[in-house]
Design a protein around this motif. Structure first.
Motif, PDB file in Angstrom:
ATOM      1  N   PHE A 114      70.201  21.972  43.992  1.00  0.00           N
ATOM      2  CA  PHE A 114      69.919  20.895  44.836  1.00  0.00           C
ATOM      3  C   PHE A 114      69.349  19.512  44.671  1.00  0.00           C
ATOM      4  O   PHE A 114      69.722  18.675  45.247  1.00  0.00           O
ATOM      5  CB  PHE A 114      68.578  21.781  45.701  1.00  0.00           C
ATOM      6  N   GLU A 115      68.469  19.382  43.772  1.00  0.00           N
ATOM      7  CA  GLU A 115      68.296  18.085  43.219  1.00  0.00           C
ATOM      8  C   GLU A 115      69.378  17.445  42.730  1.00  0.00           C
ATOM      9  O   GLU A 115      69.582  16.179  42.964  1.00  0.00           O
ATOM     10  CB  GLU A 115      67.216  18.200  41.944  1.00  0.00           C
ATOM     11  N   GLN A 116      70.411  18.179  42.020  1.00  0.00           N
ATOM     12  CA  GLN A 116      71.616  17.474  41.521  1.00  0.00           C
ATOM     13  C   GLN A 116      72.375  16.960  42.774  1.00  0.00           C
ATOM     14  O   GLN A 116      72.988  15.915  42.885  1.00  0.00           O
ATOM     15  CB  GLN A 116      72.593  18.278  40.727  1.00  0.00           C
ATOM     16  N   PHE A 117      72.265  17.586  43.753  1.00  0.00           N
ATOM     17  CA  PHE A 117      73.213  17.370  45.170  1.00  0.00           C
ATOM     18  C   PHE A 117      72.675  16.231  45.537  1.00  0.00           C
ATOM     19  O   PHE A 117      73.304  15.315  46.086  1.00  0.00           O
ATOM     20  CB  PHE A 117      73.174  18.496  46.017  1.00  0.00           C
ATOM     21  N   LEU A 118      71.232  16.132  45.920  1.00  0.00           N
ATOM     22  CA  LEU A 118      70.484  14.802  46.257  1.00  0.00           C
ATOM     23  C   LEU A 118      70.845  13.719  45.495  1.00  0.00           C
ATOM     24  O   LEU A 118      71.059  12.558  45.828  1.00  0.00           O
ATOM     25  CB  LEU A 118      69.113  15.132  46.379  1.00  0.00           C
ATOM     26  N   SER A 119      70.796  13.701  44.223  1.00  0.00           N
ATOM     27  CA  SER A 119      71.309  12.613  43.331  1.00  0.00           C
ATOM     28  C   SER A 119      72.529  12.036  43.437  1.00  0.00           C
ATOM     29  O   SER A 119      72.836  10.831  43.205  1.00  0.00           O
ATOM     30  CB  SER A 119      70.873  12.995  41.846  1.00  0.00           C
ATOM     31  N   GLU A 121      74.118  12.289  46.055  1.00  0.00           N
ATOM     32  CA  GLU A 121      74.114  11.721  47.470  1.00  0.00           C
ATOM     33  C   GLU A 121      73.921  10.087  47.347  1.00  0.00           C
ATOM     34  O   GLU A 121      74.280   9.328  48.269  1.00  0.00           O
ATOM     35  CB  GLU A 121      73.665  12.395  48.519  1.00  0.00           C
ATOM     36  N   GLY A 122      72.978   9.818  46.482  1.00  0.00           N
ATOM     37  CA  GLY A 122      72.527   8.623  46.214  1.00  0.00           C
ATOM     38  C   GLY A 122      73.415   7.637  45.604  1.00  0.00           C
ATOM     39  O   GLY A 122      73.825   6.608  45.927  1.00  0.00           O
TER      40      GLY A 122
END
Length: 122
Positions: A114-119, A121-122
């Motif tokens: 999930f953290e990888q997905f968020l990073s 996205e940015g």
């Protein structure tokens, strides 16, 4: 928090958005104590903080327990946000969390994904 919610949903309802009353709970016998949805929350959980009741009012226009159960099952965004907020006020509303039954099932890999997905996205 998402990983906690994912595992909690499995324990509470086997990921069933439409799950109803917990027939093994003798206290689940009124409109406000009857559980609903994927996280098996009941309307009496709104008593933990006024913001929970306000969220339902914003989404549904009233704070009746029958409305709570219906919206909790049908509005998945509401159910996730409500349960995440509820967990900020108490862990005692959910037996699997209170009894630490979900702990062995929480996976760091899921959090990392999930953290990888968020990073990304940015």
């Amino acid at each position: 928090m998402l990983e906690v919610l994912r595992v909690l949903a499995g324990f509470e309802s086997s990921w069933d958005w439409n799950a109803g009353r917990d027939t093994t709970n003798p206290n689940s016998n009124t409109a406000c104590t009857e559980e609903a949805g994927i996280f098996q929350c009941s309307g009496d959980s709104m008593n933990f903080d006024r913001s929970l009741r306000n969220l339902l009012r914003l989404v549904a226009g009233n704070t009746e327990c029958n409305t709570f159960r219906s919206v909790f099952k049908s509005n998945h965004t509401f159910a996730i946000e409500y349960c995440a907020r509820l967990l900020r006020f108490t862990i005692n509303h959910h037996g699997p969390i209170k009894r630490k039954e979900i702990h062995p099932w929480l996976k760091l890999e899921a959090v990392a994904e999930f953290e990888q997905f968020l990073s990304n996205e940015g």
